[in-house]
Scaffold this active site. Structure first.
Site, PDB file in Angstrom:
ATOM      1  CB  VAL A  15      -0.985   0.007   1.195  1.00  0.00           C
ATOM      2  CG1 VAL A  15      -1.838   1.264   1.184  1.00  0.00           C
ATOM      3  CG2 VAL A  15      -1.866  -1.235   1.160  1.00  0.00           C
ATOM      4  CB  VAL A  36       9.486   4.804  10.390  1.00  0.00           C
ATOM      5  CG1 VAL A  36       9.823   3.685  11.370  1.00  0.00           C
ATOM      6  CG2 VAL A  36      10.062   6.124  10.880  1.00  0.00           C
ATOM      7  CE  LYS A  96      -6.655  -5.081   6.825  1.00  0.00           C
ATOM      8  NZ  LYS A  96      -6.331  -5.155   5.431  1.00  0.00           N
ATOM      9  N   GLY A 125     -10.844  -1.310   0.589  1.00  0.00           N
ATOM     10  CA  GLY A 125      -9.911  -0.741  -0.391  1.00  0.00           C
ATOM     11  C   GLY A 125     -10.365   0.586  -0.963  1.00  0.00           C
ATOM     12  CB  ILE A 127     -15.589   0.781  -1.747  1.00  0.00           C
ATOM     13  CG1 ILE A 127     -15.479  -0.227  -2.894  1.00  0.00           C
ATOM     14  CG2 ILE A 127     -17.026   1.239  -1.559  1.00  0.00           C
ATOM     15  CD1 ILE A 127     -16.276  -1.509  -2.684  1.00  0.00           C
ATOM     16  N   GLY A 178      -0.301  -9.603  -3.747  1.00  0.00           N
ATOM     17  CA  GLY A 178      -0.265  -8.605  -2.666  1.00  0.00           C
ATOM     18  C   GLY A 178      -1.628  -8.291  -2.076  1.00  0.00           C
ATOM     19  CD  GLU A 181      -4.434  -8.229   5.882  1.00  0.00           C
ATOM     20  OE1 GLU A 181      -3.747  -7.690   6.754  1.00  0.00           O
ATOM     21  OE2 GLU A 181      -4.920  -7.597   4.929  1.00  0.00           O
ATOM     22  CE  LYS A 196     -10.658  -4.965   4.981  1.00  0.00           C
ATOM     23  NZ  LYS A 196     -10.341  -5.900   3.890  1.00  0.00           N
TER      24      LYS A 196
END
Ligand code: HSE
Length: 393
Positions: A15, A36, A96, A125, A127, A178, A181, A196
């Site tokens: 991400v 970091v 999340k 994601g 939305i 990707g 998790e 979520k």
């Protein structure tokens, strides 16, 4: 004129890189001062001086007014977020688990410090469901919010149902792309969509429900017999979280696999796409569709949060302020499909009615009505090998 943002970013994974790709194409009046990261030895695509492993390089830098937190470790993410908010920095997070677990406290800290914590990228994601629940549906009576909130499990189910791929092959591909998790149990076990769901429930109903108190059953026990059952009946299987108001006084929350037919909006949501189905008293049914995982789609939601901070945007948690006096309930009847081996389980689960039964040496199932409470009570039995449970339309 928008405020200039000086960013410190925790994490530069799928991400983080997706976000960076988008940022560098734009002139947004923002500067990323420091990243970091955990692993100093990993080769990076940006100049080495931008990276450090020391969180203080962001948290103690008064020039950094905005922290973007995109790391995997929910506990570390929580520490960084709390420290940043308490020192007056705004935070954008896509974690999340961290948000769902600590939302009530994080809301209080925002109020005490006058800071803003935004997390659109944490839920479905690309939305924009959190912003819509906050801004658009703030005066709506929401009957339910449900859908497909996990890209990886939906990708796996799509590959199984549409391309006859094996579960393991599809999972591996979801990892390579990707979407999954680091621990993919979180995806296929229904934990990720549960986090979520807890966040959605807070913005939809003004309730802080800890994820540990929400039932999640995933797709990891699915086998060939369930797939054949679905295909014969014209169903697809989806992993569906549900937040639903009942009796004008309570809210039910759970995550279960669900067999759905062609008439369901979620039927054609495939691969890593997510869908959010909102049923509202006045707006009636509405459906949001888009990519639920991946660097660029999630990065786009994170960027939208970052740019909203240039105009001092913050969630007002409007449903919490309304004092709707809704309470959390697990007393709710569901129509379920249960594949089982041991007949004792059927008695334990206390079906209120059974509409279909199949009994052969190597495949037994029942379809019938059962209370969510009984599923929760006998979860250990249900999670045993040889058992698969799913809601059925
Ligand atoms: N693992 C998550 C998913 C990533 O597959 O949906 C996006 O939150």
């Amino acid at each position: 004129m928008s405020k200039k943002l000086t960013l410190g970013m925790f994490g530069f994974g799928v991400v983080g890189q997706g976000l960076y790709d988008i940022i560098k194409t734009k002139n947004l009046n923002l500067e990323i001062k420091k990243f970091v990261i955990k692993n100093a030895d990993k080769k990076r695509s940006l100049p080495a001086e931008l990276f450090t492993t020391d969180p203080a390089a962001i948290l103690d830098d008064p020039e950094i007014n905005t922290v973007v937190e995109l790391i995997d470790d929910a506990e570390a993410a929580y520490q960084f977020t709390v420290t940043a908010l308490k020192s007056g920095k705004n935070v954008v997070s896509a974690n999340k688990k961290m948000i769902a677990t600590h939302l009530e406290e994080l809301t209080e800290i925002q109020q005490q410090t006058g800071t803003s914590l935004l997390y659109e990228g944490a839920v479905c994601g690309s939305i924009p469901i959190i912003r819509n629940l906050e801004e658009y549906y703030d005066n709506e009576l929401l009957h339910s919010v449900s859908g497909i909130f996990n890209g990886s499990s939906n990708y796996i189910l799509s590959k199984i149902f549409n391309e006859n791929q094996s579960y393991d092959t599809a999972l591996k591909k979801a990892q390579e792309l990707g979407f999954a998790e680091t621990d993919p149990t979180l995806d296929v076990g229904g934990y990720d969509p549960k986090y979520k769901l807890a966040i959605v429930a807070s913005h939809a109903y003004g309730l802080y429900i800890k994820p540990d108190n929400i039932l999640n059953i995933g797709i990891d026990k699915l086998d060939q017999q369930d797939i054949r059952f679905a295909k014969e009946k014209g169903y697809k299987l989806k992993l569906v979280p549900l937040a639903k108001e009942i009796n004008n006084a309570q809210v039910v929350l759970y995550v279960l696999p669900k067999f759905i037919g062609k008439d369901n909006m979620l039927y054609n949501v495939e691969n890593e796409n997510n869908g959010v189905l909102v049923k509202a008293a006045f707006a009636d049914e509405q459906f949001f569709y888009g990519k639920g995982a991946g660097g660029h789609p999630t990065g786009s939601a994170v960027l939208s949060d970052i740019t909203a901070l240039r105009y001092d945007y913050r969630y007002e948690y409007k449903k919490h302020l309304e004092a709707q006096e809704l309470s959390y309930s697990t007393d709710y009847e569901l129509n379920i499909y249960l594949r089982y081996e041991d007949d004792v389980l059927i008695n334990k689960l206390n079906f209120s009615s059974i509409s279909e039964r199949y009994y052969a040496d190597n495949f037994k199932y029942v379809i019938g009505k059962i209370n969510l409470k009984h599923i929760i009570t006998h979860l250990n039995d249900i999670k045993k090998d040889g058992v698969f449970i799913a809601e059925i339309a």
